[in-house]
Write a protein that holds these residues in place. Sequence first.
Motif, PDB file in Angstrom:
ATOM      1  N   MET A   1       0.740  -1.160   0.067  1.00  0.00           N
ATOM      2  CA  MET A   1      -0.070   0.185  -0.106  1.00  0.00           C
ATOM      3  C   MET A   1       0.926   1.085  -0.112  1.00  0.00           C
ATOM      4  O   MET A   1       2.008   1.412   0.788  1.00  0.00           O
ATOM      5  N   THR A   2       0.558   2.398  -0.521  1.00  0.00           N
ATOM      6  CA  THR A   2       1.118   3.460  -0.857  1.00  0.00           C
ATOM      7  C   THR A   2       1.167   4.169   0.688  1.00  0.00           C
ATOM      8  O   THR A   2       0.081   4.232   1.452  1.00  0.00           O
ATOM      9  N   LYS A   3       2.150   4.771   0.962  1.00  0.00           N
ATOM     10  CA  LYS A   3       2.385   5.163   2.510  1.00  0.00           C
ATOM     11  C   LYS A   3       1.672   6.670   2.379  1.00  0.00           C
ATOM     12  O   LYS A   3       2.046   7.405   1.297  1.00  0.00           O
ATOM     13  N   PHE A   4       1.156   7.177   3.607  1.00  0.00           N
ATOM     14  CA  PHE A   4       0.798   8.412   3.626  1.00  0.00           C
ATOM     15  C   PHE A   4       1.891   9.449   3.672  1.00  0.00           C
ATOM     16  O   PHE A   4       1.678  10.612   2.839  1.00  0.00           O
ATOM     17  N   ASN A   5       2.980   9.395   4.205  1.00  0.00           N
ATOM     18  CA  ASN A   5       4.085  10.073   4.475  1.00  0.00           C
ATOM     19  C   ASN A   5       5.145   9.518   3.268  1.00  0.00           C
ATOM     20  O   ASN A   5       5.608   8.468   3.566  1.00  0.00           O
ATOM     21  N   THR A   6       5.179  10.291   2.234  1.00  0.00           N
ATOM     22  CA  THR A   6       5.898   9.630   1.175  1.00  0.00           C
ATOM     23  C   THR A   6       7.486   9.610   1.225  1.00  0.00           C
ATOM     24  O   THR A   6       8.033   8.898   0.533  1.00  0.00           O
ATOM     25  N   TYR A   7       8.103  10.157   2.263  1.00  0.00           N
ATOM     26  CA  TYR A   7       9.625  10.127   2.489  1.00  0.00           C
ATOM     27  C   TYR A   7       9.837   8.597   2.577  1.00  0.00           C
ATOM     28  O   TYR A   7      10.958   7.993   2.479  1.00  0.00           O
ATOM     29  N   LEU A   8       8.960   7.621   3.143  1.00  0.00           N
ATOM     30  CA  LEU A   8       9.194   6.288   3.206  1.00  0.00           C
ATOM     31  C   LEU A   8       9.229   5.324   2.191  1.00  0.00           C
ATOM     32  O   LEU A   8       9.720   4.295   2.160  1.00  0.00           O
ATOM     33  N   GLU A   9       8.819   6.069   1.067  1.00  0.00           N
ATOM     34  CA  GLU A   9       8.520   5.092  -0.174  1.00  0.00           C
ATOM     35  C   GLU A   9       9.903   5.373  -0.960  1.00  0.00           C
ATOM     36  O   GLU A   9      10.208   4.126  -1.656  1.00  0.00           O
ATOM     37  N   SER A  10      10.736   6.032  -1.072  1.00  0.00           N
ATOM     38  CA  SER A  10      12.006   6.108  -1.964  1.00  0.00           C
ATOM     39  C   SER A  10      12.938   5.328  -1.385  1.00  0.00           C
ATOM     40  O   SER A  10      14.057   5.438  -2.316  1.00  0.00           O
ATOM     41  N   ASN A  11      13.034   5.054  -0.200  1.00  0.00           N
ATOM     42  CA  ASN A  11      14.266   4.261   0.391  1.00  0.00           C
ATOM     43  C   ASN A  11      14.174   3.257   1.209  1.00  0.00           C
ATOM     44  O   ASN A  11      12.707   3.163   1.776  1.00  0.00           O
ATOM     45  N   ASP A  12      14.915   2.342   1.502  1.00  0.00           N
ATOM     46  CA  ASP A  12      14.825   1.053   2.308  1.00  0.00           C
ATOM     47  C   ASP A  12      14.972   1.453   3.774  1.00  0.00           C
ATOM     48  O   ASP A  12      16.347   1.738   3.748  1.00  0.00           O
ATOM     49  N   PHE A  13      14.189   1.653   4.710  1.00  0.00           N
ATOM     50  CA  PHE A  13      14.451   1.878   5.948  1.00  0.00           C
ATOM     51  C   PHE A  13      14.214   0.571   6.800  1.00  0.00           C
ATOM     52  O   PHE A  13      13.942   0.686   8.053  1.00  0.00           O
ATOM     53  N   ASP A  14      14.203  -0.584   6.338  1.00  0.00           N
ATOM     54  CA  ASP A  14      14.033  -1.991   7.059  1.00  0.00           C
ATOM     55  C   ASP A  14      15.102  -2.012   8.315  1.00  0.00           C
ATOM     56  O   ASP A  14      14.529  -2.349   9.524  1.00  0.00           O
ATOM     57  N   ARG A  15      16.359  -1.820   8.087  1.00  0.00           N
ATOM     58  CA  ARG A  15      17.104  -1.622   9.151  1.00  0.00           C
ATOM     59  C   ARG A  15      16.850  -0.734  10.343  1.00  0.00           C
ATOM     60  O   ARG A  15      17.026  -1.108  11.522  1.00  0.00           O
ATOM     61  N   LEU A  16      16.436   0.485   9.902  1.00  0.00           N
ATOM     62  CA  LEU A  16      16.091   1.378  10.975  1.00  0.00           C
ATOM     63  C   LEU A  16      14.962   1.065  11.719  1.00  0.00           C
ATOM     64  O   LEU A  16      14.601   0.969  12.904  1.00  0.00           O
ATOM     65  N   LYS A  17      13.909   0.509  10.902  1.00  0.00           N
ATOM     66  CA  LYS A  17      12.596   0.084  11.504  1.00  0.00           C
ATOM     67  C   LYS A  17      12.904  -1.168  12.668  1.00  0.00           C
ATOM     68  O   LYS A  17      12.326  -1.282  13.657  1.00  0.00           O
ATOM     69  N   ARG A  18      13.970  -1.999  12.184  1.00  0.00           N
ATOM     70  CA  ARG A  18      14.412  -3.364  13.062  1.00  0.00           C
ATOM     71  C   ARG A  18      14.715  -2.693  14.444  1.00  0.00           C
ATOM     72  O   ARG A  18      14.783  -3.130  15.414  1.00  0.00           O
ATOM     73  N   PHE A  19      15.851  -1.598  14.038  1.00  0.00           N
ATOM     74  CA  PHE A  19      16.371  -0.984  15.271  1.00  0.00           C
ATOM     75  C   PHE A  19      15.238  -0.349  16.281  1.00  0.00           C
ATOM     76  O   PHE A  19      15.371  -0.773  17.557  1.00  0.00           O
ATOM     77  N   PHE A  20      14.234   0.388  15.745  1.00  0.00           N
ATOM     78  CA  PHE A  20      13.385   0.586  16.742  1.00  0.00           C
ATOM     79  C   PHE A  20      12.561  -0.541  17.323  1.00  0.00           C
ATOM     80  O   PHE A  20      12.238  -0.449  18.567  1.00  0.00           O
ATOM     81  N   GLU A  21      12.174  -1.490  16.599  1.00  0.00           N
ATOM     82  CA  GLU A  21      11.466  -2.709  17.117  1.00  0.00           C
ATOM     83  C   GLU A  21      12.394  -3.388  18.048  1.00  0.00           C
ATOM     84  O   GLU A  21      11.931  -3.977  19.359  1.00  0.00           O
ATOM     85  N   GLU A  22      13.635  -3.490  18.039  1.00  0.00           N
ATOM     86  CA  GLU A  22      14.351  -4.253  18.725  1.00  0.00           C
ATOM     87  C   GLU A  22      14.914  -3.417  20.060  1.00  0.00           C
ATOM     88  O   GLU A  22      15.224  -4.127  21.325  1.00  0.00           O
ATOM     89  N   HIS A  23      15.150  -2.331  19.906  1.00  0.00           N
ATOM     90  CA  HIS A  23      15.855  -1.249  21.046  1.00  0.00           C
ATOM     91  C   HIS A  23      14.866  -0.348  21.569  1.00  0.00           C
ATOM     92  O   HIS A  23      15.031   0.337  22.603  1.00  0.00           O
ATOM     93  N   GLY A  24      13.624  -0.236  20.976  1.00  0.00           N
ATOM     94  CA  GLY A  24      12.627   0.665  21.566  1.00  0.00           C
ATOM     95  C   GLY A  24      11.835   0.462  22.538  1.00  0.00           C
ATOM     96  O   GLY A  24      11.779  -0.723  22.820  1.00  0.00           O
ATOM     97  N   GLU A  25      11.428   1.372  23.519  1.00  0.00           N
ATOM     98  CA  GLU A  25      10.605   1.072  24.570  1.00  0.00           C
ATOM     99  C   GLU A  25       9.119   0.799  23.922  1.00  0.00           C
ATOM    100  O   GLU A  25       8.443   1.758  23.376  1.00  0.00           O
ATOM    101  N   LEU A  26       8.368  -0.187  24.210  1.00  0.00           N
ATOM    102  CA  LEU A  26       7.129  -0.355  23.840  1.00  0.00           C
ATOM    103  C   LEU A  26       6.019   0.550  24.739  1.00  0.00           C
ATOM    104  O   LEU A  26       6.140   0.399  25.998  1.00  0.00           O
ATOM    105  N   GLN A  27       5.496   1.299  24.111  1.00  0.00           N
ATOM    106  CA  GLN A  27       4.531   2.252  24.802  1.00  0.00           C
ATOM    107  C   GLN A  27       3.209   2.277  24.251  1.00  0.00           C
ATOM    108  O   GLN A  27       3.009   2.325  22.957  1.00  0.00           O
ATOM    109  N   HIS A  28       2.164   2.548  24.984  1.00  0.00           N
ATOM    110  CA  HIS A  28       0.617   2.572  24.506  1.00  0.00           C
ATOM    111  C   HIS A  28       0.160   3.910  24.877  1.00  0.00           C
ATOM    112  O   HIS A  28       0.517   4.455  25.936  1.00  0.00           O
ATOM    113  N   TYR A  29      -0.588   4.461  23.759  1.00  0.00           N
ATOM    114  CA  TYR A  29      -1.115   5.690  24.125  1.00  0.00           C
ATOM    115  C   TYR A  29      -2.737   5.578  23.964  1.00  0.00           C
ATOM    116  O   TYR A  29      -3.222   5.004  23.016  1.00  0.00           O
TER     117      TYR A  29
END
Length: 190
Positions: A1-29
């Motif tokens: 699906m097309t992303k709302f925020n187009t900055y994510l479409e032009s590059n592969d940010f998979d490693r950055l996303k993995r960093f957030f998932e592995e090292h980020g604190e899970l928070q609920h809002y």
Amino acid sequence: MTKFNTYLESNDFDRLKRFFEEHGELQHYRKGNFFARQGEYSSQAALIKDGTFAYTHIDNEGKEHYVGFVFPDEFVADYTSFMRHSASQVNIVALKPSTIFSVNRQALHDFYNTDMETLRYNCLMAENLYEMVYSRLLESYCKTPEERYRRLTTRYPKIEQEIPLCKIASFLNVTPETISHIRKKIVKNS
């Protein structure tokens, strides 16, 4: 699906996303909780696991303007406040119950300094955000409200189910009545 925020479409940010998932604190809002507040330093960046956030700006007369939205699998932060350690120009608020992987400024800087590939993410993020904002600026001056609305709904078809009409109108800098007229015209011409 097309992303709302187009900055994510032009590059592969998979490693950055993995960093957030592995090292980020899970928070609920909860709906209405603030991730960042206008006028305060925003020390966190996050990857949205589920939920939706809005970027709003309160002007000198106290009027709220919707200036951006972020959805699952997108990053949320006041990039300038986060990177420059300055006061946020926006509020970032959960529009519905949301779950994020949040990291602080130092952790993200350490990640960026891991190697040349991760350092490149910082540059790509800044370049892509600039390009997205520049495109929105040009649209606001050069496109009609109908053209902006059509582009928005083409780029993110689910937006009408995710975001109330008044918030879409604010984002496009038009009245809700203008959006209603545009929708009627589209239906009539279909």
